[in-house]
Write a protein that holds these residues in place. Structure first.
Motif, PDB file in Angstrom:
ATOM      1  N   ALA A 108       0.841  -1.196   0.000  1.00 46.90           N
ATOM      2  CA  ALA A 108       0.000   0.000   0.000  1.00 46.90           C
ATOM      3  C   ALA A 108       0.877   1.247   0.000  1.00 46.90           C
ATOM      4  CB  ALA A 108      -0.920   0.014   1.219  1.00 46.90           C
ATOM      5  N   VAL A 109       0.355   2.306  -0.600  1.00 52.86           N
ATOM      6  CA  VAL A 109       1.087   3.572  -0.667  1.00 52.86           C
ATOM      7  C   VAL A 109       1.355   4.113   0.730  1.00 52.86           C
ATOM      8  CG1 VAL A 109       1.002   5.935  -1.545  1.00 52.86           C
ATOM      9  CG2 VAL A 109       0.105   4.061  -2.938  1.00 52.86           C
ATOM     10  N   SER A 110       0.480   3.823   1.655  1.00 53.83           N
ATOM     11  CA  SER A 110       0.641   4.316   3.025  1.00 53.83           C
ATOM     12  C   SER A 110       1.887   3.767   3.705  1.00 53.83           C
ATOM     13  CB  SER A 110      -0.598   3.959   3.854  1.00 53.83           C
ATOM     14  OG  SER A 110      -0.794   2.555   3.880  1.00 53.83           O
ATOM     15  N   GLU A 111       2.482   2.712   3.146  1.00 48.13           N
ATOM     16  CA  GLU A 111       3.685   2.128   3.728  1.00 48.13           C
ATOM     17  C   GLU A 111       4.957   2.857   3.287  1.00 48.13           C
ATOM     18  OE1 GLU A 111       3.692  -2.332   4.021  1.00 48.13           O
ATOM     19  OE2 GLU A 111       1.882  -2.124   2.793  1.00 48.13           O
ATOM     20  N   ILE A 112       4.838   3.836   2.400  1.00 48.13           N
ATOM     21  CA  ILE A 112       5.987   4.640   1.974  1.00 48.13           C
ATOM     22  C   ILE A 112       6.142   5.799   2.949  1.00 48.13           C
ATOM     23  CG2 ILE A 112       6.987   6.026   0.112  1.00 48.13           C
ATOM     24  CD1 ILE A 112       5.185   4.485  -1.837  1.00 48.13           C
ATOM     25  N   SER A 113       7.336   5.986   3.481  1.00 43.96           N
ATOM     26  CA  SER A 113       7.559   7.058   4.440  1.00 43.96           C
ATOM     27  C   SER A 113       7.561   8.415   3.759  1.00 43.96           C
ATOM     28  CB  SER A 113       8.899   6.855   5.162  1.00 43.96           C
ATOM     29  OG  SER A 113       9.972   6.931   4.237  1.00 43.96           O
ATOM     30  N   GLY A 114       7.207   9.452   4.503  1.00 41.96           N
ATOM     31  CA  GLY A 114       7.248  10.807   3.983  1.00 41.96           C
ATOM     32  C   GLY A 114       6.018  11.183   3.178  1.00 41.96           C
ATOM     33  N   ASP A 115       5.998  12.432   2.763  1.00 41.82           N
ATOM     34  CA  ASP A 115       4.860  12.948   2.005  1.00 41.82           C
ATOM     35  C   ASP A 115       4.931  12.527   0.543  1.00 41.82           C
ATOM     36  OD1 ASP A 115       3.896  14.244   4.260  1.00 41.82           O
ATOM     37  OD2 ASP A 115       5.035  16.085   3.834  1.00 41.82           O
ATOM     38  N   LEU A 116       3.755  12.395  -0.052  1.00 41.93           N
ATOM     39  CA  LEU A 116       3.639  12.090  -1.478  1.00 41.93           C
ATOM     40  C   LEU A 116       2.733  13.112  -2.145  1.00 41.93           C
ATOM     41  CD1 LEU A 116       3.178   8.220  -1.326  1.00 41.93           C
ATOM     42  CD2 LEU A 116       5.109   9.417  -2.364  1.00 41.93           C
ATOM     43  N   PRO A 117       2.894  13.315  -3.456  1.00 37.16           N
ATOM     44  CA  PRO A 117       1.991  14.237  -4.165  1.00 37.16           C
ATOM     45  C   PRO A 117       0.548  13.750  -4.094  1.00 37.16           C
ATOM     46  CG  PRO A 117       3.902  13.659  -5.514  1.00 37.16           C
ATOM     47  CD  PRO A 117       3.913  12.733  -4.337  1.00 37.16           C
ATOM     48  N   GLY A 118      -0.363  14.644  -4.377  1.00 36.38           N
ATOM     49  CA  GLY A 118      -1.774  14.296  -4.386  1.00 36.38           C
ATOM     50  C   GLY A 118      -2.152  13.482  -5.609  1.00 36.38           C
ATOM     51  N   PRO A 119      -3.412  13.036  -5.669  1.00 40.19           N
ATOM     52  CA  PRO A 119      -3.859  12.169  -6.761  1.00 40.19           C
ATOM     53  C   PRO A 119      -3.657  12.763  -8.157  1.00 40.19           C
ATOM     54  CG  PRO A 119      -5.463  12.201  -4.986  1.00 40.19           C
ATOM     55  CD  PRO A 119      -4.467  13.239  -4.652  1.00 40.19           C
ATOM     56  N   GLU A 120      -3.920  14.066  -8.306  1.00 39.62           N
ATOM     57  CA  GLU A 120      -3.780  14.678  -9.630  1.00 39.62           C
ATOM     58  C   GLU A 120      -2.340  14.651 -10.110  1.00 39.62           C
ATOM     59  OE1 GLU A 120      -5.461  15.980  -7.126  1.00 39.62           O
ATOM     60  OE2 GLU A 120      -7.542  16.037  -7.860  1.00 39.62           O
ATOM     61  N   ARG A 121      -1.396  14.940  -9.191  1.00 42.07           N
ATOM     62  CA  ARG A 121       0.019  14.905  -9.577  1.00 42.07           C
ATOM     63  C   ARG A 121       0.454  13.471  -9.841  1.00 42.07           C
ATOM     64  NH1 ARG A 121       3.708  15.898 -12.543  1.00 42.07           N
ATOM     65  NH2 ARG A 121       5.826  16.305 -11.791  1.00 42.07           N
ATOM     66  N   MET A 122      -0.030  12.514  -9.068  1.00 39.58           N
ATOM     67  CA  MET A 122       0.301  11.123  -9.324  1.00 39.58           C
ATOM     68  C   MET A 122      -0.207  10.681 -10.695  1.00 39.58           C
ATOM     69  SD  MET A 122       2.169   9.755  -6.994  1.00 39.58           S
ATOM     70  CE  MET A 122       1.946   8.073  -7.527  1.00 39.58           C
ATOM     71  N   LEU A 123      -1.374  11.156 -11.073  1.00 38.64           N
ATOM     72  CA  LEU A 123      -1.897  10.836 -12.404  1.00 38.64           C
ATOM     73  C   LEU A 123      -0.981  11.408 -13.488  1.00 38.64           C
ATOM     74  CD1 LEU A 123      -4.192   9.483 -13.973  1.00 38.64           C
ATOM     75  CD2 LEU A 123      -5.391  11.677 -13.945  1.00 38.64           C
ATOM     76  N   ASP A 124      -0.410  12.587 -13.241  1.00 29.52           N
ATOM     77  CA  ASP A 124       0.554  13.160 -14.188  1.00 29.52           C
ATOM     78  C   ASP A 124       1.769  12.249 -14.342  1.00 29.52           C
ATOM     79  OD1 ASP A 124      -1.023  15.377 -14.646  1.00 29.52           O
ATOM     80  OD2 ASP A 124       0.037  16.646 -13.200  1.00 29.52           O
ATOM     81  N   TYR A 125       2.274  11.711 -13.237  1.00 32.51           N
ATOM     82  CA  TYR A 125       3.418  10.797 -13.319  1.00 32.51           C
ATOM     83  C   TYR A 125       3.049   9.548 -14.124  1.00 32.51           C
ATOM     84  CZ  TYR A 125       6.286  13.285  -9.859  1.00 32.51           C
ATOM     85  OH  TYR A 125       7.055  14.217  -9.197  1.00 32.51           O
ATOM     86  N   ILE A 126       1.851   9.039 -13.902  1.00 30.92           N
ATOM     87  CA  ILE A 126       1.401   7.866 -14.647  1.00 30.92           C
ATOM     88  C   ILE A 126       1.309   8.184 -16.138  1.00 30.92           C
ATOM     89  CG2 ILE A 126      -0.611   6.377 -15.053  1.00 30.92           C
ATOM     90  CD1 ILE A 126      -1.034   6.417 -11.995  1.00 30.92           C
ATOM     91  N   ALA A 127       0.773   9.363 -16.466  1.00 25.90           N
ATOM     92  CA  ALA A 127       0.615   9.751 -17.865  1.00 25.90           C
ATOM     93  C   ALA A 127       1.959   9.968 -18.552  1.00 25.90           C
ATOM     94  CB  ALA A 127      -0.226  11.029 -17.965  1.00 25.90           C
ATOM     95  N   GLN A 128       3.014  10.273 -17.777  1.00 27.34           N
ATOM     96  CA  GLN A 128       4.349  10.481 -18.355  1.00 27.34           C
ATOM     97  C   GLN A 128       5.077   9.164 -18.563  1.00 27.34           C
ATOM     98  OE1 GLN A 128       6.801  11.932 -20.275  1.00 27.34           O
ATOM     99  NE2 GLN A 128       6.229  13.782 -19.170  1.00 27.34           N
ATOM    100  N   ASP A 129       4.577   8.100 -17.943  1.00 29.36           N
ATOM    101  CA  ASP A 129       5.254   6.823 -18.039  1.00 29.36           C
ATOM    102  C   ASP A 129       5.337   6.366 -19.483  1.00 29.36           C
ATOM    103  OD1 ASP A 129       6.223   4.491 -16.224  1.00 29.36           O
ATOM    104  OD2 ASP A 129       4.986   3.521 -17.749  1.00 29.36           O
ATOM    105  N   LYS A 130       6.418   5.670 -19.826  1.00 30.38           N
ATOM    106  CA  LYS A 130       6.661   5.298 -21.216  1.00 30.38           C
ATOM    107  C   LYS A 130       5.648   4.294 -21.750  1.00 30.38           C
ATOM    108  CE  LYS A 130       9.934   1.664 -19.944  1.00 30.38           C
ATOM    109  NZ  LYS A 130       9.557   1.731 -18.526  1.00 30.38           N
ATOM    110  N   LYS A 131       4.791   3.747 -20.885  1.00 32.82           N
ATOM    111  CA  LYS A 131       3.793   2.798 -21.353  1.00 32.82           C
ATOM    112  C   LYS A 131       2.527   3.501 -21.854  1.00 32.82           C
ATOM    113  CE  LYS A 131       5.978  -0.023 -18.059  1.00 32.82           C
ATOM    114  NZ  LYS A 131       6.892   1.091 -17.784  1.00 32.82           N
ATOM    115  N   VAL A 132       2.565   4.827 -21.874  1.00 31.81           N
ATOM    116  CA  VAL A 132       1.461   5.597 -22.435  1.00 31.81           C
ATOM    117  C   VAL A 132       1.697   5.779 -23.929  1.00 31.81           C
ATOM    118  CG1 VAL A 132       0.297   7.825 -22.409  1.00 31.81           C
ATOM    119  CG2 VAL A 132       1.002   6.772 -20.267  1.00 31.81           C
TER     120      VAL A 132
END
Length: 375
Positions: free
Chosen positions: A314-338
């Motif tokens: 689960a994402v909650s097991e990663i320490s520290g702060d993470l970007p919000g859902p919209e920014r995470m979607l941006d990272y997914i959209a930048q992935d080379k599998k798009v």
């Protein structure tokens, strides 16, 4: 796949004139010089490794090579994902050229996935292509990144976005060197072993559920797990070398996982690649269940096994702060599998029944991220 003994295997990657073998078993590092002298007669070599691996294994490999008459230069980089950069690429290229190695000489990657990806890229571009040998020293590299010829570096825009396909001429996977791995790194590599069962080998996944402790302790179970994983990848690569079709299945868990790695700034203290893949595979199964493609029981079974071996799910097991859902979607959209802006995921209809899902609605992904990211 040919079986020599329960503790020594050879897997053949069938790519016509560029076919090669994966040698798997204990003690192979010390005999690597004789192996390479037979397969690359007259060649000199550059060993590319990182500072941690160099301390443990570089002397053994160098002594083996030079004992077989192979002149050797050693190039050492800093450990960690951040070495997959333009700056370190330039450093290694310069050192290979300074060693006056020619096109027929060999670049040897001695290390984990970072070293393999970087050294492979170097071998593909120096003198328009040099011979390349993988000597993976992590479980993740032995079962995944050392096989199939995908090389590259990261950029601020995402992971592995710059690189080339550069098949090795040989892979030497010494299972004994895995005994020197930190437990966290071994677990992270095991995530990629699990992946092969979840793609299309449900019997292998069941075998892993029953035998994972023996794999972690070493011996023939470990060699078996590496050999089956390599054979699974070799079969896919032989069908689809350049990831135009079936090979995309090997990215199960990676689209979510790569986005999480980018979101943590490739900080290995927070998240290493295999941990990202483990969370990504759990998320892919939960997302498949959410899309009514698979039973939630399958997602629960996957999470139970990954958790049992100590991997995060689960994402909650990663320490520290993470970007919000919209920014995470941006990272997914930048992935080379798009492809052409469409979101592509590897989803599943059950254990061992993964498939390529194209044109996944961004709205569904965003809604899923809102449910799975810490508030």
């Amino acid at each position: 796949m040919t079986t020599d003994t329960p503790d020594m295997r050879t897997v053949h990657v069938a790519l016509g004139s560029r076919a090669y073998d994966i040698l798997i078993g204990g003690g192979l590092l010390a005999s690597a010089g004789d192996t390479l002298a037979r397969r690359f007669p007259g060649a000199r070599a550059a060993i590319v490794t990182d500072e941690n691996v160099a301390v443990r294994h570089a002397a053994t490999l160098k002594q083996s090579l030079e004992g077989a008459g192979i002149a050797t230069a050693t190039i050492t980089i800093a450990p960690g994902e951040r070495s997959k950069s333009f700056a370190v690429l330039q450093q290694v290229v310069d050192e290979v050229l300074a060693a006056r190695l020619e096109r027929g000489d060999v670049v040897i990657a001695l290390g984990g996935g970072v070293v393999g990806d970087l050294a492979g890229f170097v071998s593909g571009i120096v003198r328009r292509g040099m011979a390349f040998v993988q000597v993976p020293t992590s479980l993740l590299a032995q079962v995944d990144s050392s096989v199939g010829g995908k090389t590259g570096i990261n950029t601020a825009h995402g992971k592995n976005l710059v690189g080339v396909f550069q098949q090795p001429g040989l892979v030497i996977a010494d299972s004994d060197v895995l005994d020197t791995l930190p437990e966290r790194e071994f677990r992270a590599g095991y995530a990629e072993v699990v992946k092969y069962g979840l793609i299309d080998r449900p019997d292998f996944f069941a075998w892993l559920e029953a035998n994972w402790r023996d794999i972690f302790s070493g011996g023939s179970a470990r060699v078996e797990a590496i050999a089956v994983s390599c054979q699974a990848k070799a079969d896919v690569v032989a069908r689809d070398e350049f990831e135009a079709g079936d090979r995309a299945l090997l990215n199960l868990g990676h689209t979510f996982g790569h986005a999480l790695e980018a979101a943590t700034g490739y900080d290995s203290a927070r998240l290493v690649h295999g941990e990202g893949v483990a969370i990504g595979m759990a998320m892919a199964h939960r997302f498949s269940s959410r899309m009514n493609l698979a039973s939630p029981d399958d997602a629960a079974r996957v999470e139970a096994h990954l958790s049992a071996v100590g991997l995060p799910v689960a994402v909650s097991e990663i320490s520290g702060d993470l970007p919000g859902p919209e920014r995470m979607l941006d990272y997914i959209a930048q992935d080379k599998k798009v492809s052409r802006g469409s979101l592509t995921f590897i989803l599943t209809r059950g254990i061992g029944r993964s498939f390529v899902a194209r044109d996944v609605p961004a709205s569904e992904v965003l809604s899923f991220l809102k449910e799975n990211l810490p508030s």
